[in-house]
Design an enzyme around this catalytic site. Structure first.
Site, PDB file in Angstrom:
ATOM      1  N   CYS A 266      -2.669   9.691  -6.503  1.00 45.42           N
ATOM      2  CA  CYS A 266      -3.757   9.409  -5.558  1.00 45.42           C
ATOM      3  C   CYS A 266      -4.890  10.415  -5.761  1.00 45.42           C
ATOM      4  O   CYS A 266      -4.676  11.616  -5.645  1.00 45.42           O
ATOM      5  CB  CYS A 266      -3.287   9.463  -4.122  1.00 45.42           C
ATOM      6  SG  CYS A 266      -4.712   9.255  -3.020  1.00 45.42           S
TER       7      CYS A 266
ATOM      8  N   LYS B 291       0.863  -1.189   0.000  1.00 46.23           N
ATOM      9  CA  LYS B 291       0.000   0.000   0.000  1.00 46.23           C
ATOM     10  C   LYS B 291       0.898   1.237   0.000  1.00 46.23           C
ATOM     11  O   LYS B 291       1.911   1.274   0.711  1.00 46.23           O
ATOM     12  CB  LYS B 291      -0.887   0.001   1.253  1.00 46.23           C
ATOM     13  CG  LYS B 291      -1.701   1.285   1.457  1.00 46.23           C
ATOM     14  CD  LYS B 291      -2.770   1.492   0.394  1.00 46.23           C
ATOM     15  CE  LYS B 291      -3.484   2.835   0.525  1.00 46.23           C
ATOM     16  NZ  LYS B 291      -4.380   3.107  -0.620  1.00 46.23           N
TER      17      LYS B 291
HETATM   18  O1  RRO Z   1      -5.903   5.411  -0.756  1.00 50.91           O
HETATM   19  C1  RRO Z   1      -6.582   5.797  -1.726  1.00 50.91           C
HETATM   20  O2  RRO Z   1      -7.641   6.420  -1.587  1.00 50.91           O
HETATM   21  C2  RRO Z   1      -6.159   5.555  -3.110  1.00 50.91           C
HETATM   22  C3  RRO Z   1      -4.876   5.797  -3.574  1.00 50.91           C
HETATM   23 BR1  RRO Z   1      -3.485   6.333  -2.474  1.00 50.91          BR
HETATM   24  C4  RRO Z   1      -4.601   5.635  -4.950  1.00 50.91           C
HETATM   25  O3  RRO Z   1      -3.479   5.866  -5.448  1.00 50.91           O
HETATM   26  N1  RRO Z   1      -5.596   5.250  -5.759  1.00 50.91           N
HETATM   27  C5  RRO Z   1      -6.852   5.000  -5.298  1.00 50.91           C
HETATM   28  O4  RRO Z   1      -7.742   4.644  -6.095  1.00 50.91           O
HETATM   29  N2  RRO Z   1      -7.109   5.154  -3.964  1.00 50.91           N
END
Ligand code: RRO
Length: 310
Positions: A131, A45
């Protein structure tokens, strides 16, 4: 017998499938399930300097054609993932894994990358520039000037293999401009694509996730054509030394085949992994091998990037 082995940078992987960041990669328990599956490797993650709880629940919702999420970067902090990866370097010395990281500011990104550079981590680092879900923070890679400035500084000190996770681009001119920027740097890979940012799913009269009045990143079947276009557009434009990771819309072996045809060197599964669990890697690998056998392809290189035009 066909082989689905692949390489990214100087690293070899027994299979060309892995998880997409955000799915089955929050903690060791989830990552161990990927290690023990048929996936060739995993990515963690996206980590920030400090642990984050992320956005309020509900923040993920499955639909018939995919999913919407606004997780808001929940993660256990860079030290957690780095410690685990260093441990794996001892217990699995013959395998390579990906560390994903991102910061809410350039300063945080440099602090994180310095930490990784100074550590004994010897795998691949993925810098998430896309993100879509932190309120008030735009996706970095949509600002190419800021991206170039950031990467200029990063490559002054970061000498380990590094790639970037990109959002989808939707215009040919933007493919050209983005590729021009990425070609200036010794990137090991670019990963196309993150979720399509800020979609909206409605159930009866309500949004389905709480953060941002229901706006969130879209993944799954909806996004395959956009993902394929981004993989191929960058495959056409980037220096051959920069490999492409294909992410988006993988439900079957046929979808993986198409990503590789567009130029992907490794393929990541997000929504379908979330829906089916790590067993999905066995099914999709089998389906890909069946297609390769039917066509007489022995290795991925037999068809990688060889998309035919009319
Ligand atoms: O954690 C998120 O909300 C998230 C991230 Br960091 C990302 O790069 N892509 C996404 O769809 N959710």
């Amino acid at each position: 017998m066909s082989s689905t082995k692949t390489t990214i940078g100087n690293y070899e992987f027994e299979n060309c499938l892995m998880n997409a960041a955000g799915v089955y990669c929050y903690d060791r328990n989830e990552l161990e399930q990927i290690i023990n599956s048929d996936a060739g490797t995993f990515v963690t993650k996206s980590a920030t300097l400090n642990p984050r709880e992320g956005n309020p629940l509900p923040r993920y919702y499955d639909t018939k054609l995919g999913c919407i999420n606004s997780m808001g970067l929940p993660n256990l902090g860079i030290d957690y993932y780095l410690d685990y990866l260093l441990e794996l370097q001892k217990t699995h010395p013959d395998r390579t894994f990906f560390l994903s990281l991102t910061g809410l500011s350039s300063e945080e990104i440099h602090t994180l990358l310095n930490k990784v550079y100074e550590s004994d981590f010897n795998g691949l680092t993925e810098l998430n520039l896309s993100c879509p879900n932190v309120p008030g923070k735009p996706q970095m890679a949509y600002d190419l000037e800021a991206t170039e400035k950031l990467l200029n500084k990063v490559f002054e000190y970061f000498k380990k293999p590094l790639g970037v996770k990109l959002p989808p681009y939707f215009d040919i001119v933007h493919f050209d401009e983005a590729a021009k920027v990425f070609n200036k740097f010794p990137l090991t890979f670019v990963n196309c694509i993150n979720s399509i940012g800020n979609g909206l799913v409605i159930n009866d009269e309500h949004v389905v996730i709480k953060p941002k009045q229901g706006f969130g990143g879209i993944g799954g079947e909806y996004i395959k054509p956009t993902a394929l276009a981004n993989v191929h557009a960058f495959y056409q434009r980037l220096n051959p030394s920069i490999q492409i990771i294909g992410t988006g819309g993988i439900l079957t072996g046929r979808d993986v085949f198409e990503h590789i045809l567009c130029g992907a060197g490794i393929v990541q599964i997000g929504t379908t992994l979330q829906k089916e669990g790590p067993e999905v890697f066995s099914r999709i690998t089998r389906e890909l091998e069946e297609i390769m056998d039917e066509k007489g392809y022995k290795t991925l290189d037999d068809f990688k990037g060889k998309l035919k035009y009319l």
